[in-house]
Design an enzyme around this catalytic site. Structure first.
Site, mmCIF file in Angstrom:
data_model
loop_
_atom_site.group_PDB
_atom_site.id
_atom_site.type_symbol
_atom_site.label_atom_id
_atom_site.label_comp_id
_atom_site.label_asym_id
_atom_site.label_seq_id
_atom_site.Cartn_x
_atom_site.Cartn_y
_atom_site.Cartn_z
ATOM 1 N N SER A 1 13.121 -9.826 -55.675
ATOM 2 C CA SER A 1 14.104 -10.858 -55.983
ATOM 3 C C SER A 1 15.499 -10.290 -55.791
ATOM 4 O O SER A 1 15.708 -9.073 -55.888
ATOM 5 C CB SER A 1 13.940 -11.328 -57.436
ATOM 6 O OG SER A 1 15.014 -12.165 -57.832
ATOM 7 N N TYR B 1 13.370 -9.758 -66.580
ATOM 8 C CA TYR B 1 13.010 -10.092 -65.199
ATOM 9 C C TYR B 1 13.739 -9.177 -64.221
ATOM 10 O O TYR B 1 13.128 -8.644 -63.281
ATOM 11 C CB TYR B 1 13.367 -11.558 -64.925
ATOM 12 C CG TYR B 1 12.960 -12.050 -63.553
ATOM 13 C CD1 TYR B 1 11.647 -12.452 -63.297
ATOM 14 C CD2 TYR B 1 13.885 -12.135 -62.514
ATOM 15 C CE1 TYR B 1 11.270 -12.913 -62.042
ATOM 16 C CE2 TYR B 1 13.519 -12.593 -61.262
ATOM 17 C CZ TYR B 1 12.210 -12.977 -61.034
ATOM 18 O OH TYR B 1 11.848 -13.430 -59.783
#
Length: 305
Positions: free
Chosen positions: A173, A186
């Site tokens: 990501s 995250y």
């Protein structure tokens, strides 16, 4: 080799690689065939995992699909079959559990064969401020988004090394390259995934295993439901990405042995600036693109998915 000869070699190769990259901007690399490859995709029951499964099916790959969602896995298998999949093997597997990963991996080796393309795609997000995040969800985030990569690579990389052939794909990501408000766990998990992929690439190079490729994918928010409610401040610069577009970009990167892929392309500029500018300017840029408020209206994927 003395210092000056080594330096001359580095400068010469740097010039060569810069020119090579410039050429590839205008004359892209030829895409390799994946026909006959055994491709394992985690998180194949929905989203990007499902789209990648369909695209590999069209190209003649043998599919090994992992997910914890049996209904989603069945639907992906059906769609892959409709799109020309030669063989589809679906397995229920909770990638957060090491022993389950090893158990299902052994089953795959016996029933299908040695995996030659491993796509670590499964991921989860909490979407809360760190202090408000339950310990159990923080642990789960690290287990799925990071530790699962360790266990799948431990299971399938030895066969790739033995044959000097394989491809490790990490769906990370853009949050694995910059801190984002309400994404502490995250971001940590994706930073780790990026570092792990880069380290494995270095290990393979040091072993002379040039036939084992790695691709690390760092996209912005994708409209799959996982980040439902998250918003972008400047959609022209950092748009919420459509899944089909992202999946096609990933497939191209894999087939061209591209080491790292940022989506959209504006991220290349942003992260280059982040790495060379003073911290205060980096913070200013992060605020400008909305990193403080991206997750203010986050809802996430519903239980039905």
């Amino acid at each position: 080799m003395n210092f000056f000869l080594e330096l001359f070699k580095v400068l010469g190769l740097t010039t060569y690689y810069m020119l090579e990259s410039l050429v590839f901007l205008f004359v892209p690399k030829r895409k390799k065939s994946v026909s006959g490859e055994i491709v394992l995709i985690t998180g194949a029951g929905s989203g990007i995992g499902r789209l990648l499964s369909i695209k590999f099916a069209k190209l003649g790959a043998t599919l090994v699909l992992w997910d914890i969602n049996q209904e989603g896995l069945h639907e992906t298998s059906r769609l892959a079959g409709e799109n020309g999949a030669v063989k589809v093997h679906a397995y229920i597997c909770d990638c957060s559990k090491r022993q389950e990963v090893y158990r299902v991996a052994d089953q795959v080796k016996k029933e299908v064969g040695d995996v030659s393309i491993l796509v670590n795609n499964a991921g989860i997000v909490t979407g809360k401020r760190f202090i408000e995040s339950p310990d159990s969800l923080v642990e789960k985030t690290m287990q799925v988004n990071t530790m699962a990569h360790f266990w799948t690579c431990k299971a399938f990389l030895p066969a790739m090394i033995a044959s000097n052939h394989g491809h490790l794909v990490s769906i990370a990501s853009s949050a694995g390259l910059i801190g984002v408000n309400r994404l502490a766990d995250y971001c940590a998990s994706k930073f780790a995934a990026v570092g792990f992929a880069e380290s494995i690439d270095v290990e393979m190079r040091s072993l002379g295993k040039t036939g084992i490729k790695t691709t690390t994918v760092c996209p912005y928010f994708i409209n799959t439901g996982m980040f439902d409610g998250a918003q972008t401040k400047w959609s022209r610069v950092l748009p919420v990405l459509e899944p089909e577009y992202v999946a096609e970009k990933i497939m191209t990167a894999i087939r061209r042995d591209q080491e790292i892929l940022f989506i959209p392309r504006s991220l290349y500029v942003f992260f280059a600036l982040k790495n060379i500018l003073p911290v205060k300017i980096s913070v200013l840029l992060a605020e400008f693109v909305g990193a403080y408020n991206l997750m203010d209206n986050f809802k996430g994927r519903g239980k039905k998915d």
